[in-house]
Design an enzyme around this catalytic site. Structure first.
Site, PDB file in Angstrom:
ATOM      1  N   ASP A  25       0.738  -1.171  -0.088  1.00  0.00           N
ATOM      2  CA  ASP A  25      -0.068  -0.009   0.024  1.00  0.00           C
ATOM      3  C   ASP A  25       0.793   1.402   0.095  1.00  0.00           C
ATOM      4  O   ASP A  25       0.488   2.183   0.838  1.00  0.00           O
ATOM      5  CB  ASP A  25      -1.113  -0.003   1.328  1.00  0.00           C
ATOM      6  N   ASP A  67      -4.604  -0.759  -1.368  1.00  0.00           N
ATOM      7  CA  ASP A  67      -5.914  -0.415  -1.113  1.00  0.00           C
ATOM      8  C   ASP A  67      -6.772   0.031  -2.215  1.00  0.00           C
ATOM      9  O   ASP A  67      -6.516   1.235  -2.871  1.00  0.00           O
ATOM     10  CB  ASP A  67      -5.906   0.582   0.111  1.00  0.00           C
ATOM     11  N   HIS A  69     -10.652   0.951  -2.669  1.00  0.00           N
ATOM     12  CA  HIS A  69     -12.101   1.005  -2.270  1.00  0.00           C
ATOM     13  C   HIS A  69     -12.789   1.873  -3.364  1.00  0.00           C
ATOM     14  O   HIS A  69     -12.723   2.557  -4.044  1.00  0.00           O
ATOM     15  CB  HIS A  69     -11.738   1.945  -1.035  1.00  0.00           C
ATOM     16  N   SER A  75     -15.404   1.429   5.445  1.00  0.00           N
ATOM     17  CA  SER A  75     -14.437   1.749   6.542  1.00  0.00           C
ATOM     18  C   SER A  75     -14.396   3.498   6.420  1.00  0.00           C
ATOM     19  O   SER A  75     -13.755   4.123   7.150  1.00  0.00           O
ATOM     20  CB  SER A  75     -13.097   1.487   5.865  1.00  0.00           C
ATOM     21  N   HIS A  86     -10.480   7.558   1.550  1.00  0.00           N
ATOM     22  CA  HIS A  86      -9.086   7.306   1.004  1.00  0.00           C
ATOM     23  C   HIS A  86      -9.023   6.115   0.064  1.00  0.00           C
ATOM     24  O   HIS A  86      -9.902   5.285   0.016  1.00  0.00           O
ATOM     25  CB  HIS A  86      -8.122   7.047   2.010  1.00  0.00           C
ATOM     26  N   LYS A 111      -7.179  -4.944  -2.842  1.00  0.00           N
ATOM     27  CA  LYS A 111      -7.855  -5.121  -1.802  1.00  0.00           C
ATOM     28  C   LYS A 111      -8.919  -4.364  -1.301  1.00  0.00           C
ATOM     29  O   LYS A 111      -8.904  -3.084  -1.635  1.00  0.00           O
ATOM     30  CB  LYS A 111      -7.127  -5.700  -0.946  1.00  0.00           C
ATOM     31  N   GLU A 118     -14.165  -4.881   4.899  1.00  0.00           N
ATOM     32  CA  GLU A 118     -12.771  -4.259   5.145  1.00  0.00           C
ATOM     33  C   GLU A 118     -11.798  -5.429   4.925  1.00  0.00           C
ATOM     34  O   GLU A 118     -12.217  -6.325   5.269  1.00  0.00           O
ATOM     35  CB  GLU A 118     -12.583  -3.474   6.480  1.00  0.00           C
ATOM     36  N   ALA A 146       0.550   0.198   6.429  1.00  0.00           N
ATOM     37  CA  ALA A 146       0.754   0.896   7.533  1.00  0.00           C
ATOM     38  C   ALA A 146       1.369  -0.155   8.285  1.00  0.00           C
ATOM     39  O   ALA A 146       0.613  -1.010   8.378  1.00  0.00           O
ATOM     40  CB  ALA A 146       0.111   2.117   8.008  1.00  0.00           C
ATOM     41  N   CYS A 150      -2.108  -2.465   7.468  1.00  0.00           N
ATOM     42  CA  CYS A 150      -2.181  -3.368   6.284  1.00  0.00           C
ATOM     43  C   CYS A 150      -0.790  -4.343   6.373  1.00  0.00           C
ATOM     44  O   CYS A 150      -0.786  -5.446   6.017  1.00  0.00           O
ATOM     45  CB  CYS A 150      -2.183  -2.520   5.142  1.00  0.00           C
TER      46      CYS A 150
HETATM   47  C1  VGL Z   1      -4.669   1.139   5.660  1.00  0.00           C
HETATM   48  C2  VGL Z   1      -6.112   2.262   7.214  1.00  0.00           C
HETATM   49  C3  VGL Z   1      -7.132   1.968   6.335  1.00  0.00           C
HETATM   50  C4  VGL Z   1      -3.428   0.610   5.394  1.00  0.00           C
HETATM   51  C5  VGL Z   1      -5.774   0.815   4.892  1.00  0.00           C
HETATM   52  O1  VGL Z   1      -2.915   0.203   4.335  1.00  0.00           O
HETATM   53  O2  VGL Z   1      -2.527   0.178   6.357  1.00  0.00           O
HETATM   54  N1  VGL Z   1      -4.636   1.592   7.011  1.00  0.00           N
HETATM   55  N2  VGL Z   1      -7.061   1.460   4.893  1.00  0.00           N
HETATM   56 ZN    ZN Z   2      -8.412   1.512   3.317  1.00  0.00          ZN
END
Ligand code: VGL
Ligand code: ZN
Length: 197
Positions: A25, A67, A69, A75, A86, A111, A118, A146, A150
């Site tokens: 990510d 990510d 979405h 989420s 995001h 994903k 989620e 992060a 993830c």
């Molecule tokens: C993530 C919060 C929401 C990540 C993804 O990639 O760590 N964190 N969506």
């Molecule tokens: Zn996300």
């Protein structure tokens, strides 16, 4: 290995056949200035670029998760979720960081593409495990964003799926909603059997 003790002093093993690099990510929205910025998230880019070059040089596979979405993902705060909007599929925020040197043959795994689910892990609701097995991968080098979401969940599923996992400490950064979340996530990954290097 003692839980919570990261073997940062140990040399990182050289990539060999059966290894793959997983870049988690590294997308605009997770970088400073993005919708869900990870503090110092941009610092992983030069480190990951070195790993990308290293894996490419020896012809080993590189995977990038993203990510991805829908605009009404569960989420997102307008839907009652914990995060600002995001990484909406196809937007600039969802694009990989422009400075990341992903090769054209990178295996891209999208994903959390369904509104009602989620998925922090790159393995959740994707074909990642099968794709890796098909190409003979047994061990994963993991970096990206992060650490506390993830990366943690991708590493947890990778271990559960039977892969060996090496977490590149210099190549991850945490959201740290609570101070220390990133450190706790690293300790948890180590406890589960990942090598933190
Ligand atoms: C993530 C919060 C929401 C990540 C993804 O990639 O760590 N964190 N969506
Ligand atoms: Zn996300």
């Amino acid at each position: 290995m003692a839980a919570g003790k990261h073997d940062t002093a140990h040399a990182v093993p050289a990539p060999r056949p059966g290894d793959a690099l997983i870049v988690v990510d590294v997308q605009n929205d997770f970088l400073p200035g993005g919708a869900l910025a990870v503090p110092r998230g941009d610092e992983v880019i030069p480190v990951l670029n070195e790993w990308i070059d290293r894996f490419r040089a020896v012809g080993l596979p590189i995977v990038a998760t993203r990510d991805w979405h829908p605009p009404d993902h569960c989420s997102f705060s307008p839907q009652g979720g914990p995060w600002p909007v995001h990484c909406v599929a196809g937007t600039h925020g969802a694009a990989f960081a422009p400075g990341l040197r992903l090769p054209p043959d990178t295996i891209v795994i999208s994903k959390a593409t369904r509104s009602d689910r989620e998925a922090y892990s790159g393995f959740q609701g994707t074909e990642l495990a099968e794709r890796l097995r098909e190409i003979g991968v047994r061990r994963l080098y993991v970096g990206g964003l992060a650490t506390d979401y993830c990366v943690l969940n991708t590493v947890r599923d990778a271990l559960r799926e039977g892969f060996d996992v090496i977490v590149l400490r210099d190549a991850v950064r945490a959201v740290d909603v609570q101070p220390g979340d990133g450190e706790r996530a690293l300790a948890e990954m180590e406890r589960l059997g990942a090598r933190i290097v």
